[in-house]
Structures are given as C-alpha cells and as structure tokens.
Design an enzyme around this catalytic site. Structure first.
Site, PDB file in Angstrom:
ATOM      1  N   ASN A 155       0.991  -0.992   0.385  1.00 15.86           N
ATOM      2  CA  ASN A 155       0.227   0.152  -0.470  1.00 15.86           C
ATOM      3  C   ASN A 155       0.478   1.087   0.602  1.00 15.86           C
ATOM      4  O   ASN A 155       0.333   2.389   0.282  1.00 15.86           O
ATOM      5  CB  ASN A 155      -0.692  -0.130   0.791  1.00 15.86           C
ATOM      6  CG  ASN A 155      -0.122  -0.316   2.697  1.00 15.86           C
ATOM      7  OD1 ASN A 155       0.952  -0.029   2.552  1.00 15.86           O
ATOM      8  ND2 ASN A 155      -1.263  -0.220   3.536  1.00 15.86           N
ATOM      9  N   ARG A 205       2.710   7.358  10.947  1.00 13.66           N
ATOM     10  CA  ARG A 205       2.321   6.664  12.553  1.00 13.66           C
ATOM     11  C   ARG A 205       2.027   7.758  13.763  1.00 13.66           C
ATOM     12  O   ARG A 205       3.288   9.010  14.036  1.00 13.66           O
ATOM     13  CB  ARG A 205       3.419   6.282  13.124  1.00 13.66           C
ATOM     14  CG  ARG A 205       3.094   4.179  12.655  1.00 13.66           C
ATOM     15  CD  ARG A 205       2.314   3.745  12.440  1.00 13.66           C
ATOM     16  NE  ARG A 205       1.997   2.720  11.967  1.00 13.66           N
ATOM     17  CZ  ARG A 205       1.470   2.338  10.670  1.00 13.66           C
ATOM     18  NH1 ARG A 205       1.226   3.205   9.956  1.00 13.66           N
ATOM     19  NH2 ARG A 205       1.275   1.275  10.201  1.00 13.66           N
ATOM     20  N   GLN A 247      -4.912   4.170  18.256  1.00 10.09           N
ATOM     21  CA  GLN A 247      -6.092   3.878  17.684  1.00 10.09           C
ATOM     22  C   GLN A 247      -6.669   2.330  17.771  1.00 10.09           C
ATOM     23  O   GLN A 247      -6.676   1.634  18.268  1.00 10.09           O
ATOM     24  CB  GLN A 247      -5.776   3.278  15.952  1.00 10.09           C
ATOM     25  CG  GLN A 247      -4.425   4.551  15.137  1.00 10.09           C
ATOM     26  CD  GLN A 247      -4.306   4.010  13.720  1.00 10.09           C
ATOM     27  OE1 GLN A 247      -3.799   5.456  12.954  1.00 10.09           O
ATOM     28  NE2 GLN A 247      -4.365   3.107  13.071  1.00 10.09           N
ATOM     29  N   HIS A 275      -7.318   6.537   9.543  1.00 15.50           N
ATOM     30  CA  HIS A 275      -6.612   5.718   8.952  1.00 15.50           C
ATOM     31  C   HIS A 275      -7.022   4.694   7.741  1.00 15.50           C
ATOM     32  O   HIS A 275      -6.977   3.382   7.924  1.00 15.50           O
ATOM     33  CB  HIS A 275      -5.929   4.744  10.472  1.00 15.50           C
ATOM     34  CG  HIS A 275      -4.633   4.075  10.085  1.00 15.50           C
ATOM     35  ND1 HIS A 275      -3.136   3.241  10.861  1.00 15.50           N
ATOM     36  CD2 HIS A 275      -3.657   3.733   8.730  1.00 15.50           C
ATOM     37  CE1 HIS A 275      -2.008   2.859   9.865  1.00 15.50           C
ATOM     38  NE2 HIS A 275      -2.469   3.593   8.915  1.00 15.50           N
TER      39      HIS A 275
HETATM   40  P1  NDP Z   1      10.201   1.489   3.821  1.00 16.42           P
HETATM   41  O1  NDP Z   1      10.927   0.315   4.590  1.00 16.42           O
HETATM   42  O2  NDP Z   1      10.679   1.951   2.133  1.00 16.42           O
HETATM   43  O3  NDP Z   1      10.303   3.102   4.328  1.00 16.42           O
HETATM   44  C1  NDP Z   1      11.212   3.505   5.197  1.00 16.42           C
HETATM   45  C2  NDP Z   1      11.850   4.402   5.053  1.00 16.42           C
HETATM   46  O4  NDP Z   1      12.258   5.027   6.592  1.00 16.42           O
HETATM   47  C3  NDP Z   1      13.291   3.608   4.979  1.00 16.42           C
HETATM   48  O5  NDP Z   1      13.729   4.665   3.665  1.00 16.42           O
HETATM   49  C4  NDP Z   1      14.359   4.301   6.243  1.00 16.42           C
HETATM   50  O6  NDP Z   1      15.283   4.254   5.715  1.00 16.42           O
HETATM   51  C5  NDP Z   1      13.463   5.350   6.838  1.00 16.42           C
HETATM   52  N1  NDP Z   1      14.205   5.565   8.065  1.00 16.42           N
HETATM   53  C6  NDP Z   1      13.313   4.564   8.660  1.00 16.42           C
HETATM   54  N2  NDP Z   1      14.741   5.299  10.189  1.00 16.42           N
HETATM   55  C7  NDP Z   1      15.017   6.444   9.561  1.00 16.42           C
HETATM   56  C8  NDP Z   1      15.070   7.168  10.668  1.00 16.42           C
HETATM   57  N3  NDP Z   1      15.086   7.147  12.123  1.00 16.42           N
HETATM   58  N4  NDP Z   1      14.890   8.667  10.043  1.00 16.42           N
HETATM   59  C9  NDP Z   1      15.271   8.777   8.940  1.00 16.42           C
HETATM   60  N5  NDP Z   1      14.788   8.503   7.837  1.00 16.42           N
HETATM   61  C10 NDP Z   1      14.680   6.218   8.525  1.00 16.42           C
HETATM   62  O7  NDP Z   1       8.989   2.153   4.394  1.00 16.42           O
HETATM   63  P2  NDP Z   1       7.594   3.004   2.895  1.00 16.42           P
HETATM   64  O8  NDP Z   1       7.855   3.680   2.793  1.00 16.42           O
HETATM   65  O9  NDP Z   1       6.711   1.420   2.235  1.00 16.42           O
HETATM   66  O10 NDP Z   1       6.228   2.702   4.345  1.00 16.42           O
HETATM   67  C11 NDP Z   1       7.132   3.736   5.233  1.00 16.42           C
HETATM   68  C12 NDP Z   1       5.785   4.154   6.776  1.00 16.42           C
HETATM   69  O11 NDP Z   1       4.681   3.886   6.769  1.00 16.42           O
HETATM   70  C13 NDP Z   1       5.373   2.248   7.504  1.00 16.42           C
HETATM   71  O12 NDP Z   1       6.821   1.857   8.527  1.00 16.42           O
HETATM   72  C14 NDP Z   1       4.649   2.532   7.829  1.00 16.42           C
HETATM   73  O13 NDP Z   1       4.476   3.035   9.251  1.00 16.42           O
HETATM   74  C15 NDP Z   1       3.507   3.956   7.231  1.00 16.42           C
HETATM   75  N6  NDP Z   1       2.599   3.112   5.745  1.00 16.42           N
HETATM   76  C16 NDP Z   1       1.356   3.886   6.715  1.00 16.42           C
HETATM   77  C17 NDP Z   1       0.584   3.423   5.904  1.00 16.42           C
HETATM   78  C18 NDP Z   1      -0.659   4.350   6.545  1.00 16.42           C
HETATM   79  O14 NDP Z   1      -1.976   3.643   5.880  1.00 16.42           O
HETATM   80  N7  NDP Z   1      -1.463   5.238   6.570  1.00 16.42           N
HETATM   81  C19 NDP Z   1       0.685   2.477   5.431  1.00 16.42           C
HETATM   82  C20 NDP Z   1       1.793   1.913   5.097  1.00 16.42           C
HETATM   83  C21 NDP Z   1       2.787   2.054   5.283  1.00 16.42           C
HETATM   84  P3  NDP Z   1      16.915   3.209   5.686  1.00 16.42           P
HETATM   85  O15 NDP Z   1      16.039   2.056   5.459  1.00 16.42           O
HETATM   86  O16 NDP Z   1      17.508   4.183   4.550  1.00 16.42           O
HETATM   87  O17 NDP Z   1      17.211   3.133   6.735  1.00 16.42           O
END
Ligand code: NDP
Length: 401
Positions: free
Chosen positions: A147, A285, A314, A333
C-alpha cells in the site's frame, strides 16, 4: 493443524456492501523499481471487494479451512476480556492490520505460548513489540509495498488539501455559502514551495516523484542516501539531519516507520525549528509526533496546517484533540486500505501464509523479525526496541471512546 487469529476492522455501518462504485481494478504488473507483486498460488476473492473488514476475512477462510486450520476473525481487540486476548493464548498465527491494530505487547506475547508468526496485512509492524517477538522466536512479517503507492497518493492529496484550503472551502458550499474571501484568505499555490520528506523509502520517494511535476523544490532526510542518479533525475536535496531539513521547508511529510529513533521526533523543539506557517503531513504513525505539541503549534500559528491519518492509540478516542484542533485535515487510518491496496495486501497475506505452512522461506523484503532478530526490511528500516508502550490506554478508554 494451526489456529489463525485475525483482527480486522468492523464492516460498514450499513452492513457489508452488496455492490461497489466501480466494476474492477486497473491491472498493475510490478511495483516501481521492479519488485514483484504478491504471488500466492491462488486467491479466493474478487479484487476490488472489501477484504479488510471482518466479513471480508482477507479472502482467507476457504484456503485455511480446506487445509484443516482453525480461522477466527474478530474486531474485538482491546483489553483482557477481548476476543483477541482470549483467542491469542493458543494461537499459532496472528494476523493484524495497522488501521485497526491488535497491539502485541510484551505481556500479550508472554501469554501467547504457541505463537510463531505475527503477520501484518499491510505495512508497518510497530504495533508488535519487536523486542519481545525477537526474544520469543516469533517471526514478524508484513506485505511490503502493498500500500506504499496508495499512501503516497493520500499524502499528495493532503498537501494540496491543506495548502489550497480545500476542506474549509468545501464546508462553505455545504453550509450554503459563497464566501470567496473566507476561502481564499488561507489558500496558496504549492508551486515554488520547498517540500521535504522525513525518509525516502517506498512512500517517501513516491511522494517526491509525484510532487516533481508541481515545480516544487524537493528535499529529503534519510539515514541512507538515494542513488546519485535518482537525486539528479528528481533534483533532490539531501539533508544530513531532520533539523536541517525542516528549517528550509514550507511543507514536511513524514514517511518513516515508528521505532525508538522516530518516536516523538516532532516535539516542541523540532517544530520550533520549522518555518512559521509550515504544513505538516503525517501518514506514517501518530506517535512520531507529540500529540499536544501539534495542537499548540496549530493554535499559535507556528504550523499553518496538519493532516494525516495516523493516531495513537487507534481507534482514536472521541476526545482526541486532533479531531477538533484548528486547521487540520485528519482522516481515520485509511490511506493504505483503499480497495486497490486491499487486493494486494490480502494476496500478500495469503502468499506469506502459504510459505509458512509449506515451510518455504518468506521473501526477505516481507520480513521484519526472524530468527530472533530484526531481519529483511526490518533490519534495514527499524531499530531494536519497542514502540507499543501506552497501547493499553485503548482498553481503558474502550467504554467511553
Ligand atoms: P520503507 O521501508 O520503504 O521506507 C522506510 C524508510 O524510512 C526507509 O528509507 C528508512 O531508511 C527510513 N527510516 C527509518 N528510520 C529512519 C530515521 N530514524 N530517520 C530517517 N529515515 C528513517 O517503508 P514505506 O515507505 O513503505 O513505509 C514507511 C512507513 O509508512 C511504514 O513503516 C508505516 O509506518 C507507514 N505506512 C502507513 C500507512 C498508512 O496507511 N497510513 C500504510 C503503509 C505504511 P533506511 O532504510 O534508509 O534506513
């Protein structure tokens, strides 16, 4: 044979739909970047139908029961007397969704002595105490990418909605007004603005790509830099710290997972670092933002608008201040549970279950915890620890929420 307990959100208030607004979904072959879509051996549902609510059952009942497994589906998830907590005790597999999270705290994990797999039908497994899951040898998996594009579309919608003052203008129409000046006095163009994403993973990068044609200046902060070719193609400016980035941005969008490093990241101090009148969109989140600091910033004008679909806990209690704070464009959400997304995360859930029951490896990109430690996507994107603290407040609120 296994016992699978699945926690899903309630059906629509008028009952499970008998018909839909559209007749099907567009066909998508691959995710951007080439990752393949979920590939279970079969599915027993019609893509485009409501799968994420209790009667939709993620389309899993036929598959699980024909293989001799017990399948319990419930929306009753909070507190010690909930169906979830009672059924958890001898469950082998728990399926839950971030939209209606069945919080798997250390206490609950300790009670679930047979639990081997905690599966998130969606993306984001912070509702599971990952530390406790590691310690108990429980595998945590989610349907990575299912998603992410859905959320990125929601983010773009919310940025435009806030900056152009869409929701209050719409409300003037339904109230019978024609109040051009009231609508226009908080309405701007996004063209030329500086937008920055906290994290440029699947969602963050998709947001930047979608905003590029609006002629905005694009910024990102992430622990790892994107490939140079991607930075060049989109004209991205990388920042070594979040403080550095927010200082120059008119719009900030949060797209990082919730883990100990990101919990309460947007507090009074960081928000004070932002430009006066910046907009903040958080679909990642709720706990990444300090609840009361957001309210204060909207009331003082430090933030011109806040939107998102994520809250804590939630479902959000009726008196959660984000429901009534000024200049907000909140939704429940929902960004990652469009009917389009549901077809993908239901198929991905089925794929993970097939792997688990047939003792085949689960795709690395679906893994968050495995073999007693962070693994796969979890090892890349999360940090060790627990972000479920406080989730039991839902149970305390249950009767008057
Ligand atoms: P990804 O795993 O593709 O991306 C997450 C990114 O966050 C990675 O690039 C990671 O960096 C980065 N990251 C982690 N920790 C940090 C930090 N401390 N500072 C900066 N960057 C950080 O996940 P998605 O993009 O698919 O999803 C991201 C989040 O969105 C999910 O974990 C979820 O919480 C939320 N989400 C919400 C939804 C909704 O319905 N509202 C649905 C789907 C997701 P790196 O890997 O480079 O360390």
């Amino acid at each position: 044979m296994a016992k699978v307990v699945c926690v899903l959100y309630d059906d629509p208030i008028d009952g499970y739909p008998k018909s839909y607004a559209r007749d099907g979904l567009p066909k998508i072959d691959r995710y951007p970047g080439g990752e393949t879509l979920p590939s279970p051996k079969a599915i027993d549902f019609k893509p485009g139908t409501l799968l994420g609510s209790v009667s939709g059952e993620l389309g899993l009942r036929k598959y699980l029961e024909s293989n001799g497994h017990t399948f319990i589906v419930t929306s009753d998830k909070d507190g010690p007397n909930s169906t979830f907590e009672k059924e958890l005790v001898d469950a082998d597999v728990v399926i839950s969704q971030p939209f209606w999270p069945a919080y798997l705290t250390a206490e609950r994990i300790a009670k679930a002595r047979k639990l081997k797999l905690a599966l998130t039908a969606g993306v984001g497994s912070d509702h599971v105490d990952l530390q406790a899951a590691s310690a108990h040898g429980i595998t945590v998996a989610e349907v990575t990418y299912s998603n992410s594009i859905s959320v990125s579309e929601h983010v773009v919608m919310m940025i435009l909605g806030l900056v152009r003052n869409y929701i209050p203008s719409h409300e003037w129409v339904t109230k019978g007004g024609w109040n051009i000046a009231d609508c226009a006095m908080r309405s701007y163009d996004i063209e030329g603005m500086h937008v920055g994403t906290v994290a440029a993973g699947r969602i963050g990068l998709a947001v930047l790509k979608r905003l590029k044609p609006f002629d905005m200046h694009l910024h990102y902060y992430d622990r790892y830099r994107l490939p140079e070719a991607t930075e060049k193609e989109l004209g991205l400016i990388w920042h070594p710290s979040v403080e550095n980035m927010v200082r120059v941005c008119d719009v900030v969008t949060i797209n990082a997972p919730l883990h100990p490093e990101t919990e309460n990241l947007f507090n009074d101090k960081l928000i004070a670092n932002m430009k006066r009148g910046a907009y903040l969109v958080n679909t990642a989140r709720g706990k990444i933002c300090d609840r009361d600091a957001i309210v204060r910033a909207l009331e003082s004008g430090q933030l011109a608008g806040y939107a998102g679909d994520v809250w804590f806990p939630q479902p959000a209690p009726k008196n959660h201040p984000w429901r009534t704070m000024p200049h907000q464009g909140m939704t429940p959400h929902i960004s990652g549970t469009s009917l389009s997304a549901q077809a993908r995360y239901a198929a991905g859930t089925r794929e993970i279950l097939e792997c688990f029951f047939e003792k085949r490896p689960i795709r690395d990109e679906y893994l968050i915890v495995d073999g007693g430690k962070l693994a796969g996507t979890g090892a890349h994107s999360y940090s060790a620890g627990d972000a479920t603290r406080g989730s039991d407040t839902r149970a305390k609120l249950k009767h008057h929420a």
